[in-house]
Scaffold this motif. Structure first.
Motif, PDB file in Angstrom:
ATOM      1  N   ILE A   1      24.128 -38.877 -45.100  1.00  0.00           N
ATOM      2  CA  ILE A   1      22.919 -38.964 -44.290  1.00  0.00           C
ATOM      3  C   ILE A   1      23.193 -39.307 -42.830  1.00  0.00           C
ATOM      4  O   ILE A   1      22.291 -39.219 -41.996  1.00  0.00           O
ATOM      5  CB  ILE A   1      21.922 -39.975 -44.878  1.00  0.00           C
ATOM      6  N   ALA A   2      24.419 -39.722 -42.515  1.00  0.00           N
ATOM      7  CA  ALA A   2      24.737 -40.051 -41.123  1.00  0.00           C
ATOM      8  C   ALA A   2      26.250 -40.094 -40.959  1.00  0.00           C
ATOM      9  O   ALA A   2      27.005 -40.160 -41.930  1.00  0.00           O
ATOM     10  CB  ALA A   2      24.113 -41.392 -40.730  1.00  0.00           C
ATOM     11  N   PHE A   3      26.684 -40.067 -39.688  1.00  0.00           N
ATOM     12  CA  PHE A   3      28.098 -40.240 -39.393  1.00  0.00           C
ATOM     13  C   PHE A   3      28.234 -41.020 -38.098  1.00  0.00           C
ATOM     14  O   PHE A   3      27.287 -41.140 -37.317  1.00  0.00           O
ATOM     15  CB  PHE A   3      28.825 -38.887 -39.308  1.00  0.00           C
ATOM     16  N   GLY A   4      29.426 -41.587 -37.900  1.00  0.00           N
ATOM     17  CA  GLY A   4      29.667 -42.368 -36.690  1.00  0.00           C
ATOM     18  C   GLY A   4      29.297 -43.825 -36.861  1.00  0.00           C
ATOM     19  O   GLY A   4      29.340 -44.381 -37.962  1.00  0.00           O
ATOM     20  N   GLY A   5      28.905 -44.445 -35.761  1.00  0.00           N
ATOM     21  CA  GLY A   5      28.612 -45.876 -35.792  1.00  0.00           C
ATOM     22  C   GLY A   5      29.885 -46.701 -35.810  1.00  0.00           C
ATOM     23  O   GLY A   5      30.880 -46.347 -35.175  1.00  0.00           O
ATOM     24  N   ASP A   6      29.881 -47.786 -36.561  1.00  0.00           N
ATOM     25  CA  ASP A   6      31.063 -48.631 -36.665  1.00  0.00           C
ATOM     26  C   ASP A   6      31.129 -49.227 -38.066  1.00  0.00           C
ATOM     27  O   ASP A   6      30.285 -48.953 -38.904  1.00  0.00           O
ATOM     28  CB  ASP A   6      31.055 -49.738 -35.600  1.00  0.00           C
ATOM     29  N   LEU A   7      32.163 -50.040 -38.297  1.00  0.00           N
ATOM     30  CA  LEU A   7      32.356 -50.662 -39.600  1.00  0.00           C
ATOM     31  C   LEU A   7      32.208 -52.182 -39.516  1.00  0.00           C
ATOM     32  O   LEU A   7      32.870 -52.924 -40.225  1.00  0.00           O
ATOM     33  CB  LEU A   7      33.734 -50.293 -40.160  1.00  0.00           C
ATOM     34  N   SER A   8      31.321 -52.618 -38.652  1.00  0.00           N
ATOM     35  CA  SER A   8      31.084 -54.052 -38.529  1.00  0.00           C
ATOM     36  C   SER A   8      30.476 -54.601 -39.801  1.00  0.00           C
ATOM     37  O   SER A   8      29.819 -53.883 -40.569  1.00  0.00           O
ATOM     38  CB  SER A   8      30.149 -54.333 -37.350  1.00  0.00           C
ATOM     39  N   MET A   9      30.685 -55.873 -40.018  1.00  0.00           N
ATOM     40  CA  MET A   9      30.114 -56.540 -41.186  1.00  0.00           C
ATOM     41  C   MET A   9      28.597 -56.383 -41.203  1.00  0.00           C
ATOM     42  O   MET A   9      27.998 -56.117 -42.249  1.00  0.00           O
ATOM     43  CB  MET A   9      30.482 -58.023 -41.168  1.00  0.00           C
ATOM     44  N   GLU A  10      27.977 -56.507 -40.043  1.00  0.00           N
ATOM     45  CA  GLU A  10      26.522 -56.444 -39.959  1.00  0.00           C
ATOM     46  C   GLU A  10      25.993 -55.062 -40.347  1.00  0.00           C
ATOM     47  O   GLU A  10      25.006 -54.945 -41.066  1.00  0.00           O
ATOM     48  CB  GLU A  10      26.057 -56.802 -38.543  1.00  0.00           C
ATOM     49  N   ARG A  11      26.673 -53.996 -39.891  1.00  0.00           N
ATOM     50  CA  ARG A  11      26.214 -52.650 -40.216  1.00  0.00           C
ATOM     51  C   ARG A  11      26.417 -52.352 -41.708  1.00  0.00           C
ATOM     52  O   ARG A  11      25.563 -51.758 -42.351  1.00  0.00           O
ATOM     53  CB  ARG A  11      26.936 -51.597 -39.374  1.00  0.00           C
ATOM     54  N   ILE A  12      27.552 -52.765 -42.243  1.00  0.00           N
ATOM     55  CA  ILE A  12      27.821 -52.515 -43.657  1.00  0.00           C
ATOM     56  C   ILE A  12      26.794 -53.224 -44.535  1.00  0.00           C
ATOM     57  O   ILE A  12      26.258 -52.645 -45.486  1.00  0.00           O
ATOM     58  CB  ILE A  12      29.254 -52.946 -44.019  1.00  0.00           C
ATOM     59  N   TRP A  13      26.488 -54.467 -44.216  1.00  0.00           N
ATOM     60  CA  TRP A  13      25.517 -55.207 -45.011  1.00  0.00           C
ATOM     61  C   TRP A  13      24.138 -54.556 -44.923  1.00  0.00           C
ATOM     62  O   TRP A  13      23.444 -54.406 -45.937  1.00  0.00           O
ATOM     63  CB  TRP A  13      25.461 -56.659 -44.534  1.00  0.00           C
ATOM     64  N   PHE A  14      23.742 -54.125 -43.738  1.00  0.00           N
ATOM     65  CA  PHE A  14      22.454 -53.448 -43.569  1.00  0.00           C
ATOM     66  C   PHE A  14      22.439 -52.142 -44.360  1.00  0.00           C
ATOM     67  O   PHE A  14      21.434 -51.797 -44.993  1.00  0.00           O
ATOM     68  CB  PHE A  14      22.196 -53.174 -42.088  1.00  0.00           C
ATOM     69  N   ALA A  15      23.557 -51.433 -44.349  1.00  0.00           N
ATOM     70  CA  ALA A  15      23.649 -50.165 -45.080  1.00  0.00           C
ATOM     71  C   ALA A  15      23.425 -50.377 -46.570  1.00  0.00           C
ATOM     72  O   ALA A  15      22.613 -49.675 -47.197  1.00  0.00           O
ATOM     73  CB  ALA A  15      25.009 -49.514 -44.835  1.00  0.00           C
ATOM     74  N   TYR A  16      24.111 -51.332 -47.152  1.00  0.00           N
ATOM     75  CA  TYR A  16      24.010 -51.552 -48.596  1.00  0.00           C
ATOM     76  C   TYR A  16      22.626 -52.034 -49.001  1.00  0.00           C
ATOM     77  O   TYR A  16      22.160 -51.724 -50.103  1.00  0.00           O
ATOM     78  CB  TYR A  16      25.088 -52.526 -49.063  1.00  0.00           C
ATOM     79  N   GLN A  17      21.961 -52.768 -48.132  1.00  0.00           N
ATOM     80  CA  GLN A  17      20.598 -53.185 -48.433  1.00  0.00           C
ATOM     81  C   GLN A  17      19.641 -51.999 -48.500  1.00  0.00           C
ATOM     82  O   GLN A  17      18.555 -52.097 -49.061  1.00  0.00           O
ATOM     83  CB  GLN A  17      20.103 -54.181 -47.390  1.00  0.00           C
ATOM     84  N   ASN A  18      20.072 -50.881 -47.935  1.00  0.00           N
ATOM     85  CA  ASN A  18      19.252 -49.671 -47.928  1.00  0.00           C
ATOM     86  C   ASN A  18      19.850 -48.552 -48.780  1.00  0.00           C
ATOM     87  O   ASN A  18      19.490 -47.391 -48.642  1.00  0.00           O
ATOM     88  CB  ASN A  18      19.052 -49.197 -46.489  1.00  0.00           C
ATOM     89  N   GLY A  19      20.783 -48.919 -49.671  1.00  0.00           N
ATOM     90  CA  GLY A  19      21.334 -47.946 -50.606  1.00  0.00           C
ATOM     91  C   GLY A  19      22.343 -46.990 -50.010  1.00  0.00           C
ATOM     92  O   GLY A  19      22.606 -45.925 -50.583  1.00  0.00           O
ATOM     93  N   ILE A  20      22.923 -47.351 -48.887  1.00  0.00           N
ATOM     94  CA  ILE A  20      23.846 -46.484 -48.158  1.00  0.00           C
ATOM     95  C   ILE A  20      25.233 -47.109 -48.180  1.00  0.00           C
ATOM     96  O   ILE A  20      25.373 -48.336 -48.074  1.00  0.00           O
ATOM     97  CB  ILE A  20      23.374 -46.310 -46.703  1.00  0.00           C
ATOM     98  N   PHE A  21      26.272 -46.285 -48.315  1.00  0.00           N
ATOM     99  CA  PHE A  21      27.636 -46.811 -48.301  1.00  0.00           C
ATOM    100  C   PHE A  21      28.568 -45.882 -47.514  1.00  0.00           C
ATOM    101  O   PHE A  21      28.335 -44.680 -47.437  1.00  0.00           O
ATOM    102  CB  PHE A  21      28.163 -47.012 -49.723  1.00  0.00           C
ATOM    103  N   PRO A  22      29.647 -46.443 -46.931  1.00  0.00           N
ATOM    104  CA  PRO A  22      30.616 -45.623 -46.203  1.00  0.00           C
ATOM    105  C   PRO A  22      31.679 -45.071 -47.145  1.00  0.00           C
ATOM    106  O   PRO A  22      32.127 -45.759 -48.060  1.00  0.00           O
ATOM    107  CB  PRO A  22      31.222 -46.615 -45.202  1.00  0.00           C
ATOM    108  N   TRP A  23      32.085 -43.842 -46.877  1.00  0.00           N
ATOM    109  CA  TRP A  23      33.160 -43.221 -47.661  1.00  0.00           C
ATOM    110  C   TRP A  23      33.704 -42.054 -46.848  1.00  0.00           C
ATOM    111  O   TRP A  23      32.977 -41.109 -46.572  1.00  0.00           O
ATOM    112  CB  TRP A  23      32.623 -42.751 -49.018  1.00  0.00           C
ATOM    113  N   PHE A  24      34.963 -42.148 -46.466  1.00  0.00           N
ATOM    114  CA  PHE A  24      35.528 -41.147 -45.565  1.00  0.00           C
ATOM    115  C   PHE A  24      37.047 -41.223 -45.617  1.00  0.00           C
ATOM    116  O   PHE A  24      37.622 -42.232 -46.041  1.00  0.00           O
ATOM    117  CB  PHE A  24      35.044 -41.399 -44.128  1.00  0.00           C
ATOM    118  N   ASN A  25      37.689 -40.158 -45.196  1.00  0.00           N
ATOM    119  CA  ASN A  25      39.139 -40.139 -45.102  1.00  0.00           C
ATOM    120  C   ASN A  25      39.589 -40.789 -43.799  1.00  0.00           C
ATOM    121  O   ASN A  25      38.847 -40.772 -42.801  1.00  0.00           O
ATOM    122  CB  ASN A  25      39.665 -38.707 -45.189  1.00  0.00           C
ATOM    123  N   PRO A  26      40.792 -41.362 -43.779  1.00  0.00           N
ATOM    124  CA  PRO A  26      41.254 -42.079 -42.580  1.00  0.00           C
ATOM    125  C   PRO A  26      41.230 -41.246 -41.306  1.00  0.00           C
ATOM    126  O   PRO A  26      41.053 -41.784 -40.215  1.00  0.00           O
ATOM    127  CB  PRO A  26      42.691 -42.476 -42.949  1.00  0.00           C
TER     128      PRO A  26
END
Length: 217
Positions: free
Chosen positions: A24-49
């Motif tokens: 549903i999206a790309f980019g942004g960052d991997l900050s703790m705050e963004r990751i926590w907000f993502a999971y609260q909304n059913g979203i998770f990061p998954w990508f190749n290095p």
């Protein structure tokens, strides 16, 4: 897909936006705050290095309802014979480090970057991420970690150095917390978790369960 602004923590609403094949999206960052907000909304990061950060909310979603856990006779025997001992949140850093480094059949590398790993460690320090450790003869031989979002446990990654270690840890965890969690989010299909009772549900059903069981929303 929508490109995220690294200076603003926000995502498209996954209830009304499907994106492309679950992304549903790309980019942004991997900050703790963004990751926590993502999971609260059913979203998770998954990508190749070597890729940009990809953010997912797939439809359907692979989940386990604790009451539907399936334990084979062979696994019940392993558990009853106490071949392993289990702890929680005793060595989060080693668990996530092993999840990053242990080789897996059919995979050349890992999606778990150092930056992402450090953000999960921070989330653990704040009490949002938890680990399960599986021990044999005093040695860490398996485990997994994930985020707890209200009454939903979002499983992230697991590892095993000996046969059945991670499976035994998962069964023990689900049975120990069957009254605490409404749902275990497994994200994407694996035969390993399907054999334990995990199944596909629609994205809308998953998000409804997540939102209804998240007291932090």
């Amino acid at each position: 897909m929508i490109r995220l602004d690294p200076n603003e923590i926000s995502f498209p609403n996954p209830q009304i936006y499907d994106g492309h094949e679950g992304i549903i999206a790309f980019g942004g960052d991997l900050s703790m705050e963004r990751i926590w907000f993502a999971y609260q909304n059913g979203i998770f990061p998954w990508f190749n290095p070597d890729e940009e950060i990809l953010w997912w909310c797939p439809d359907p979603r692979f989940v386990l309802f604790p009451s539907e856990l399936k334990v084979s006779k062979s696994m019940r025997k392993i558990l009853n014979n106490h071949l392993f001992t289990f702890t929680e949140n005793q060595n989060f850093r080693e668990v996530i480090k092993n999840c990053q480094q242990v080789s897996r059949k059919g995979q050349d590398g890992t999606w778990l970057s150092d930056e992402l790993m450090e953000s999960f460690i921070q989330l653990h320090e704040y009490g949002f991420a938890r680990s399960v450790e599986v021990w044999q003869n005093g040695e860490l031989v398996g485990g997994f970690y994930g985020l707890q979002v209200g009454k939903v446990f979002c499983g992230e990654s697991m590892f095993a150095k000996v046969s059945n270690a991670s499976k035994a840890g998962f069964i023990n965890f689900v049975e120990a917390h069957k009254d605490q969690f409404a749902l275990i989010d497994c994200q994407s299909h694996t035969e390993h978790l399907e054999s334990l009772g995990a199944t596909m549900i629609s994205k809308q059903e998953f998000l409804k369960t997540l939102y209804e069981n998240n007291e932090r929303r």
